[in-house]
Design an enzyme around this catalytic site. Structure first.
Site, short mmCIF file in Angstrom:
data_model
loop_
_atom_site.label_atom_id
_atom_site.label_comp_id
_atom_site.label_asym_id
_atom_site.label_seq_id
_atom_site.Cartn_x
_atom_site.Cartn_y
_atom_site.Cartn_z
N HIS A 113 1.06 -1.08 0.04
CA HIS A 113 0.04 0.00 0.11
C HIS A 113 0.89 1.19 -0.12
CE1 HIS A 113 -3.18 2.55 0.60
NE2 HIS A 113 -2.69 3.11 1.98
C1 LIG Z 1 -6.58 -0.76 13.28
C2 LIG Z 1 -5.82 -0.68 12.33
C3 LIG Z 1 -5.62 0.80 11.89
C4 LIG Z 1 -4.33 -1.11 12.90
O1 LIG Z 1 -4.11 -2.41 13.03
P1 LIG Z 1 -2.72 -3.01 13.63
O2 LIG Z 1 -2.77 -4.35 13.74
O3 LIG Z 1 -1.55 -2.33 12.91
O4 LIG Z 1 -2.76 -2.17 15.02
P2 LIG Z 1 -2.36 -2.45 16.42
O5 LIG Z 1 -3.77 -2.50 17.36
O6 LIG Z 1 -1.51 -3.52 16.52
O7 LIG Z 1 -1.71 -1.00 16.85
C5 LIG Z 1 -0.86 -0.89 18.08
C6 LIG Z 1 0.63 -0.85 17.74
O8 LIG Z 1 0.88 -0.16 16.78
C7 LIG Z 1 2.05 0.78 17.07
N1 LIG Z 1 2.13 2.14 16.64
C8 LIG Z 1 1.62 3.46 17.07
N2 LIG Z 1 2.05 4.41 16.14
C9 LIG Z 1 2.38 3.56 15.16
C10 LIG Z 1 2.53 4.06 13.51
N3 LIG Z 1 2.52 5.58 13.28
N4 LIG Z 1 2.69 3.09 12.95
C11 LIG Z 1 2.83 1.71 12.96
N5 LIG Z 1 2.70 1.53 14.20
C12 LIG Z 1 2.21 1.95 15.19
C13 LIG Z 1 1.62 1.07 18.60
O9 LIG Z 1 2.89 1.37 19.33
C14 LIG Z 1 1.34 -0.63 19.02
O10 LIG Z 1 2.55 -1.22 19.07
P3 LIG Z 1 2.63 -2.37 20.31
O11 LIG Z 1 1.61 -3.36 19.73
O12 LIG Z 1 4.11 -2.94 20.12
O13 LIG Z 1 2.58 -1.78 21.45
C15 LIG Z 1 -6.15 -1.37 11.01
O14 LIG Z 1 -7.43 -1.13 10.66
C16 LIG Z 1 -5.08 -1.45 9.81
O15 LIG Z 1 -5.11 -0.33 9.40
N6 LIG Z 1 -4.57 -2.50 9.64
C17 LIG Z 1 -3.93 -2.70 8.53
C18 LIG Z 1 -2.68 -2.55 8.61
C19 LIG Z 1 -1.69 -1.42 8.50
O16 LIG Z 1 -0.48 -1.36 7.98
N7 LIG Z 1 -2.50 -0.31 8.41
C20 LIG Z 1 -1.87 1.25 8.26
C21 LIG Z 1 -1.82 1.61 6.81
S1 LIG Z 1 -3.15 1.22 5.67
C22 LIG Z 1 -4.12 2.64 5.16
O17 LIG Z 1 -3.66 3.62 5.53
C23 LIG Z 1 -5.33 2.36 4.69
C24 LIG Z 1 -6.18 3.31 4.61
O18 LIG Z 1 -5.75 4.23 3.50
O19 LIG Z 1 -7.13 3.48 5.17
#
Ligand SMILES: CC(C)(COP(=O)(O)OP(=O)(O)OC[C@H]1O[C@@H](n2cnc3c(N)ncnc32)[C@H](O)[C@@H]1OP(=O)(O)O)[C@@H](O)C(=O)NCCC(=O)NCCSC(=O)CC(=O)O
Length: 268
Positions: A145
């Site tokens: 993405h």
């Molecule tokens: C709920 C979501 C937004 C995210 O799911 P995740 O499984 O990644 O989330 P999670 O519950 O594990 O998130 C918590 C963890 O993320 C960490 N975290 C905090 N800030 C962050 C950042 N800027 N980038 C990445 N990770 C980060 C926290 O510290 C925590 O780490 P720890 O657990 O270590 O404490 C989901 O809907 C999603 O988008 N999933 C797809 C994965 C992805 O890559 N999404 C982003 C880009 S896609 C996008 O942007 C599409 C669009 O256009 O809508």
């Protein structure tokens, strides 16, 4: 011969080609076409965007190698600088997304846009995941993405910087307001799992909201193709197939994170 300068998009050239010929032939007016976004940084040439997307891939692959070769485990306790970086990054992206969402909707209203059906005419004038060693989050979905979307939006900014593209830009910026709000809270409450479960229960609804946005964009692209609206067809078809790919990848993510996983949401 009088020379008149007009800004254009790919659409405009196609639509007005006949008019320009007519002006030249019957009135002796030469219309000089200039892209509407000419001169904007990163828009004239695709090179900076392609280089940034390549650099992004190099950093991600290099980061994965660094984690794998060094056999690094996810950090149990993150250093203060990393916590601060994650919080500031998310806050900045949250504010930027809000600014973009409100700004785009404001411009759409000022130009009298309807929700859909606005052709473009020229007068309308992670590194975080690597640092956290969170290989769980460096998925094909994420890298695909982020490496592709910048190139796609470069093409849009270059070809059709107006009209209906406002819709998916505003919608996506709106989704990102919630996404960065979610990540900000997740980082803030990292060492407080109970509070995190309490305040981030809406993660699954956020994922549904993201998928709903892809669905809307898909329907929109389909309508534009069917109605033969004046948009570069290769861009609309790219949007169409890109949305299908994101729906599949997010469907898989949703299934694995919220349905299949016996633990349910990771944050619980
Ligand atoms: C709920 C979501 C937004 C995210 O799911 P995740 O499984 O990644 O989330 P999670 O519950 O594990 O998130 C918590 C963890 O993320 C960490 N975290 C905090 N800030 C962050 C950042 N800027 N980038 C990445 N990770 C980060 C926290 O510290 C925590 O780490 P720890 O657990 O270590 O404490 C989901 O809907 C999603 O988008 N999933 C797809 C994965 C992805 O890559 N999404 C982003 C880009 S896609 C996008 O942007 C599409 C669009 O256009 O809508």
């Amino acid at each position: 011969m009088e020379v008149v300068e007009r800004v254009y998009s790919g659409v405009d050239v196609a639509v007005q080609h006949g008019l320009y010929e007519f002006l030249r032939r019957d009135f002796g007016v030469e219309v000089v076409s200039t892209p509407a976004t000419k001169g904007l940084p990163f828009v004239d040439s695709p090179t900076p965007t392609v280089l940034s997307a390549s650099l992004y891939l190099v950093v991600i692959v290099g980061g994965l190698l660094w984690i794998t070769v060094g056999d690094l485990k996810p950090r149990a306790k993150e250093p203060g600088w990393l916590q601060a970086l994650v919080l500031v990054h998310n806050l900045f992206c949250f504010a930027l997304s809000l600014y973009m969402c409100v700004g785009i909707i404001y411009q759409a209203i000022v130009h009298g846009y309807s929700v859909w059906g606005n052709a473009y005419y020229p007068h309308h004038r992670e590194i975080i995941m690597v640092l956290k060693r969170s290989t769980r989050q460096i998925t094909f979905l994420h890298v695909y993405h982020h490496a592709s979307i910048s190139v796609i939006w470069w093409a849009i900014a270059h070809e059709v910087p107006g009209g209906d593209v406002y819709f998916s830009a505003a919608l996506n910026a709106g989704v990102h307001v919630f996404m960065y709000g979610y990540y900000f809270l997740a980082a803030l409450l990292r060492s407080k799992p109970k509070l995190r479960a309490k305040y981030l229960f809406w993660g699954r609804y956020l994922t549904q909201f993201q998928m709903f946005q892809f669905m809307l964009n898909l329907i929109h692209a389909y309508i534009i193709i069917k109605m033969k609206m004046p948009m570069p067809q290769y861009l609309v078809k790219t949007e169409f197939y890109y949305m299908i790919s994101l729906l599949c990848l997010f469907g898989n993510f949703y299934f694995r994170k919220y349905i299949k996983s016996s633990k349910g949401d990771k944050i619980e």
